[in-house]
Write an enzyme that holds these catalytic residues in place. Structure first.
Site, PDB file in Angstrom:
ATOM      1  N   ALA A  62       0.840  -1.196   0.000  1.00 30.57           N
ATOM      2  CA  ALA A  62       0.000   0.000   0.000  1.00 30.57           C
ATOM      3  C   ALA A  62       0.867   1.234   0.000  1.00 30.57           C
ATOM      4  O   ALA A  62       2.039   1.194   0.382  1.00 30.57           O
ATOM      5  CB  ALA A  62      -0.932  -0.004   1.207  1.00 30.57           C
ATOM      6  N   GLY A  63       0.284   2.334  -0.415  1.00 29.95           N
ATOM      7  CA  GLY A  63       0.983   3.611  -0.434  1.00 29.95           C
ATOM      8  C   GLY A  63       0.004   4.741  -0.259  1.00 29.95           C
ATOM      9  O   GLY A  63      -1.157   4.524   0.115  1.00 29.95           O
ATOM     10  N   MET A  85      -1.591   6.642  -2.331  1.00 30.41           N
ATOM     11  CA  MET A  85      -2.755   6.737  -3.213  1.00 30.41           C
ATOM     12  C   MET A  85      -3.666   5.526  -3.148  1.00 30.41           C
ATOM     13  O   MET A  85      -4.816   5.603  -3.554  1.00 30.41           O
ATOM     14  CB  MET A  85      -2.299   6.940  -4.665  1.00 30.41           C
ATOM     15  CG  MET A  85      -1.767   8.324  -4.957  1.00 30.41           C
ATOM     16  SD  MET A  85      -1.287   8.524  -6.698  1.00 30.41           S
ATOM     17  CE  MET A  85      -2.864   8.341  -7.527  1.00 30.41           C
ATOM     18  N   ASP A 124      10.666  10.144  -7.432  1.00 27.62           N
ATOM     19  CA  ASP A 124      10.536   9.321  -6.220  1.00 27.62           C
ATOM     20  C   ASP A 124      11.337   8.030  -6.364  1.00 27.62           C
ATOM     21  O   ASP A 124      10.866   6.948  -6.017  1.00 27.62           O
ATOM     22  CB  ASP A 124       9.067   9.001  -5.941  1.00 27.62           C
ATOM     23  CG  ASP A 124       8.832   8.543  -4.499  1.00 27.62           C
ATOM     24  OD1 ASP A 124       9.692   8.818  -3.631  1.00 27.62           O
ATOM     25  OD2 ASP A 124       7.786   7.909  -4.237  1.00 27.62           O
TER      26      ASP A 124
END
Length: 331
Positions: free
Chosen positions: A40-41, A43, A154
């Site tokens: 997960a991140g 967004m 990133d």
């Protein structure tokens, strides 16, 4: 966002298995069946999925609360467009995207391999030869990304997948096309104006200034330091302290590979214009060898050693074999 265990950790050093804002994990999105959560991140969440033909894919779902915002649907479309502009050999290919679905999604090829972050955490820093291979592969990827007119913004260990065919750079969620320089109004998203991961940000990112491809080169150096030492280039701690050191202090290179140190130091110069381009890094990497020790100064040759070296040139300049009397160096 990233994809661990074949499609990465959401943030280096963070727990990517934390529950998302949704109530239950979905099992189907569009024509894709979801098998398990990968990570997960900011967004959303990434799942291992299966396409209608039975092939494995990575499925990125936007968080339900963000899916209500048209801006984030547009960001997902921009991510897909950016990734498609990059040569396929260095990233996970985009296969499908639907920003109009109830929960928008992005489908990419599934890369079966750990992230660099997982590999270093699991077995320690890379060997010298592995580090050289990573340096060349990342530089090649940056050349392709920048050639496509994209700044990744990133680059970090959890966004580098170690596939069986070599490293691949993923996650173009905050990448910016060089031909769309308009700054996002991040206040509308409730997000901090600094976009990226603090541990690998360039000084200009830390200051909230516009970034260019030079920011990716800076991150390249930081990722190599992490891969070669297991430590972040500017340490840990609070984000403000970390960003202060990024702007004002040199990276920590204790224990880092000597042969790569000069390149990393140049890549991580504080002023963006002073850093080499990816093409320059690549050209210089081709002249390095991971299995050779640093050159050690040799003492000057003695008179007898010099004599032994030049004797054939004087005694046999054209291939003839002179007799002893013709040898001017014979005592």
């Amino acid at each position: 966002m990233s994809h661990p265990s074949g499609h990465g950790a959401a943030a280096d050093g963070a727990d990517d298995r934390r529950p998302g804002p949704g109530s239950e994990a979905p099992t189907q999105v569009g024509p894709y069946r979801l098998l398990r959560r990968l990570g997960a991140g900011g967004m959303g969440t990434v799942y291992l999925g299966v396409n209608p033909a039975g092939g494995q894919v990575a499925v990125k779902l936007i968080r339900p609360d963000l899916a209500r915002l048209a801006e984030f649907r547009a960001r997902l479309k921009q991510e897909a467009d950016n990734a498609r502009r990059v040569a396929r050999f260095c990233t996970a290919a985009v296969l499908d995207v639907d920003i109009n679905a109830e929960q928008p999604y992005l489908i990419t090829e599934f890369v079966d391999g750990p992230t660099l972050a997982e590999a270093v955490a699991g077995r320690g820093p890379l060997s010298s030869a592995e580090l050289h291979q990573l340096a060349v592969s990342m530089t090649t990827a940056l050349m392709a990304i920048h050639r496509a007119g994209i700044v990744h913004r990133d680059l970090k260990p959890s966004n580098i997948l170690l596939s069986r065919l070599g490293p691949k750079v993923i996650d173009f969620g905050i990448a910016r096309a060089l031909d769309t320089a308009t700054r996002l109004d991040l206040d509308r998203y409730g997000a901090d104006h600094q976009m990226g991961t603090p541990a690998f940000m360039a000084p200009e990112q830390a200051r909230g200034e516009p970034v260019t491809s030079a920011a990716d080169v800076f991150a390249w150096g930081g990722v190599l330091i992490y891969a070669g030492t297991g430590r972040y280039p500017f340490g840990g701690g609070s984000t403000p302290g970390l960003l202060f050191r990024t702007v004002n202090e040199p990276p920590a290179l204790d224990g880092f590979e000597d042969s790569l140190r000069p390149l990393v130091e140049e890549a991580m110069r504080k002023v963006a214009a002073d850093r080499p381009r990816a093409e320059e890094l690549y050209a210089r990497l081709l002249d390095l060898r991971a299995d050779e020790p640093a050159a050690v100064p040799q003492p000057p040759l003695s008179l007898s050693e010099v004599t032994a070296l030049i004797r054939p040139l004087i005694t046999n300049p054209r291939g003839a074999r002179p007799g002893p009397a013709a040898d001017p160096l014979t005592p």
